[in-house]
Each structure stands twice: as structure tokens, then as C-alpha cells.
Design an enzyme around this catalytic site. Structure first.
Site, mmCIF file in Angstrom:
data_model
loop_
_atom_site.group_PDB
_atom_site.id
_atom_site.type_symbol
_atom_site.label_atom_id
_atom_site.label_comp_id
_atom_site.label_asym_id
_atom_site.label_seq_id
_atom_site.Cartn_x
_atom_site.Cartn_y
_atom_site.Cartn_z
ATOM 1 N N SER A 159 -13.051 49.244 9.951
ATOM 2 C CA SER A 159 -14.008 49.249 10.663
ATOM 3 C C SER A 159 -13.723 49.993 11.918
ATOM 4 O O SER A 159 -12.578 50.529 12.040
ATOM 5 C CB SER A 159 -13.810 47.599 11.041
ATOM 6 O OG SER A 159 -14.674 47.265 12.072
ATOM 7 N N TYR A 172 -8.059 40.781 13.722
ATOM 8 C CA TYR A 172 -9.075 41.416 13.008
ATOM 9 C C TYR A 172 -8.959 42.724 13.402
ATOM 10 O O TYR A 172 -8.826 43.734 12.468
ATOM 11 C CB TYR A 172 -10.481 40.965 13.139
ATOM 12 C CG TYR A 172 -11.480 41.802 12.678
ATOM 13 C CD1 TYR A 172 -11.676 41.644 11.085
ATOM 14 C CD2 TYR A 172 -12.228 42.627 13.256
ATOM 15 C CE1 TYR A 172 -12.528 42.518 10.278
ATOM 16 C CE2 TYR A 172 -13.063 43.583 12.407
ATOM 17 C CZ TYR A 172 -13.401 43.205 11.086
ATOM 18 O OH TYR A 172 -14.209 44.212 10.223
ATOM 19 N N LYS A 176 -7.509 45.856 10.788
ATOM 20 C CA LYS A 176 -8.341 47.084 10.437
ATOM 21 C C LYS A 176 -7.370 48.296 10.832
ATOM 22 O O LYS A 176 -7.662 49.292 10.230
ATOM 23 C CB LYS A 176 -9.581 47.029 11.030
ATOM 24 C CG LYS A 176 -10.577 45.985 10.363
ATOM 25 C CD LYS A 176 -10.616 46.033 8.964
ATOM 26 C CE LYS A 176 -11.583 44.972 8.239
ATOM 27 N NZ LYS A 176 -11.710 45.141 6.755
#
Length: 267
Positions: A159, A172, A176
Site C-alpha cells: 500500500s 497497518y 505494509k
């Protein structure tokens, strides 16, 4: 029948397609981005093992591909259950006469939470979905290929949050970012075995799960300011990048990160 699936039905001689005789396994492929990737690979001639944490989701996408002239099988796989990996890989390899491509697409954000309030359970679950799963599934997949003396491709779906972190998504974002560096690390180690490892980093993407956000006029106005191309990508835009990295045009690429974000990270 979707427009994407119609393209598969009109593909003609599948033996001449770029991924003919290749077998791919895609995680998180029962919906959204994973579904789009599975369909794109099937359109290019690959035999696709569609995996999802719910068997019904995997089977539905596999049946969609098969109904349109592709070749697919649905397999249940919860990527947080590492003990299931070898069983699923073996089943996919037996069905497809070996494995060639792994796309680690399964993942997902945790709820927006201030850093000071993130608990260990949220952290562990987020890392398990987005990083630990890709680490150990890639290890099992690559081990099978090395043992068989077979080249292959691994594509990790990261991402833009890896380099342009989102507010209140610390776990998160970190997962990533780890996934990007993981891809670079194993690309070097696996290069002597002709196993190429690359990463796709999407920015905002419209899928069935996120459509409610991106169809909101408030978010549309915000994205016009934040994304030079004016809005989110469609899932098929990201799938096209994955397809390229799995195909003959990317034969001299490994350890790379391809960003699909409409210029989002340029601002």
C-alpha cells in the site's frame, strides 16, 4: 457476466496467452482486489487457485472464472492460520501440475485508532493478516519451487501507506512498510533460483468494500485535491500491474515496487 469476465470469454486460443501453462495462487481472492487479480491472471491464460478465508467466496470467484472459459479452483484459506499453508499449496500444485505464481493479496486495515489506544490484540491481528501471512506463505511456496528446480514469481500487495502513512493506522502502516522491505530482501536471496519477487503498492482503490467511501461527494472532493488523476483507481488498474509483474515483460525485474496511485504519493 462482468465486463472483465467478458474479455476472458473472448480470449480465443488460450494456449497462445502469456500465462498459458502457468498456475497461480491468489490469497484473499474471494472479493475486491483479490478477485480482480484472479480474473486478470485467468484472462491471461493462467490456471488460478482462488483462495479466501470463506470457502463460499473462493468458490464463487472460481465458478465465475470457469463459467467464462477460464480455469480455476476455489480453496478455503485463512492466511492467519499458518498451519494450513502447506495443505493448500499442495492441493493447488496437484490440481495445476505445479505452482508458478503466488500473489499475496490478503490483508486489511484495523479500525482507525489513535496510537496510544492500539492494543496488542489489534497489533498482532494486523501484522498476521498483512505481513506474517505473506512471509510464511512465500517461504513455503518458494521452498516448493526450489526443491523442484522450478522458476516462479511472487507478488506482494502492499500500500502507499508504507511510505505515506495514514492517520490512526500505525499498525497497518508498519505492516505494509515491512512487506515492502521483505520483498526486497527475499528478492536477493531467491534470485539465484529464478524466483522473482516484486511488490504492488496501491493508493486509494474503489472496490465493492470501499465504494461507499469513494462514492461519497465529500470524499470525491477531497480526492480531487489529493490525487492528481482526480480519484481512486479501480481494482482492475491494480490487477493490470500484477499481471505485468507475472508476465514475460517483467523477466528482468525483482525487488521492485510498482505504485498504482494516480500520483497520490507525489503530493
Amino acid at each position: 457476466m462482468t465486463e472483465q469476465s467478458q474479455g476472458m470469454a473472448a480470449a480465443g486460443d488460450r494456449q497462445a496467452l502469456p500465462l498459458a501453462h502457468k498456475t497461480a495462487i491468489v490469497t484473499g481472492a474471494g472479493q475486491g482486489l483479490g478477485r480482480a487479480i484472479a480474473i486478470a491472471l485467468a484472462q491471461a491464460g493462467a490456471h488460478v487457485a482462488v483462495t479466501h478465508r470463506r470457502a463460499a467466496g473462493a468458490m464463487a470467484v472460481a465458478e465465475e472464472i470457469s463459467a467464462c472459459g477460464g480455469d480455476a479452483i476455489g480453496l478455503e484459506l485463512d492466511v492467519t492460520e499458518t498451519g494450513c499453508y502447506q495443505r493448500v499449496l499442495d492441493a493447488a500444485a496437484e490440481w495445476g501440475s505445479g505452482l508458478d505464481i503466488l500473489v499475496n493479496c490478503a490483508g486489511g486495515m484495523h479500525p482507525f485508532t489513535p496510537f496510544l489506544e492500539v492494543d496488542q490484540a489489534t497489533f498482532d491481528a494486523t501484522l498476521a493478516r498483512n505481513f506474517k501471512s505473506a512471509f510464511f506463505l512465500s517461504q513455503a511456496f518458494a521452498g516448493m519451487l526450489v526443491k523442484a528446480g522450478r522458476p516462479g514469481r511472487i507478488v506482494n500487495i502492499a500500500s502507499t501507506a508504507a511510505t505515506k502513512p495514514d492517520m490512526q493506522l500505525a499498525a497497518y502502516n508498519a505492516a505494509k512498510a515491512a512487506l515492502v522491505q521483505f520483498g526486497k530482501s527475499i528478492a536477493v536471496e531467491l534470485a539465484p533460483h529464478a524466483i522473482l519477487v516484486n511488490t504492488v503498492a496501491p493508493g486509494p482503490v474503489r472496490t465493492d468494500n470501499t465504494r461507499w467511501i469513494y462514492d461519497n461527494p465529500k470524499w470525491q472532493a477531497a480526492l480531487r485535491d489529493k490525487v492528481p488523476l482526480g480519484g481512486p483507481a479501480d481494482a482492475e488498474d491494480v490487477a493490470a500491474a500484477v499481471l505485468f509483474l507475472c508476465g514475460p515483460g517483467a523477466r528482468h525485474m525483482t525487488g521492485s515496487t510498482v505504485t498504482v496511485d494516480g500520483g497520490f504519493t507525489c503530493l
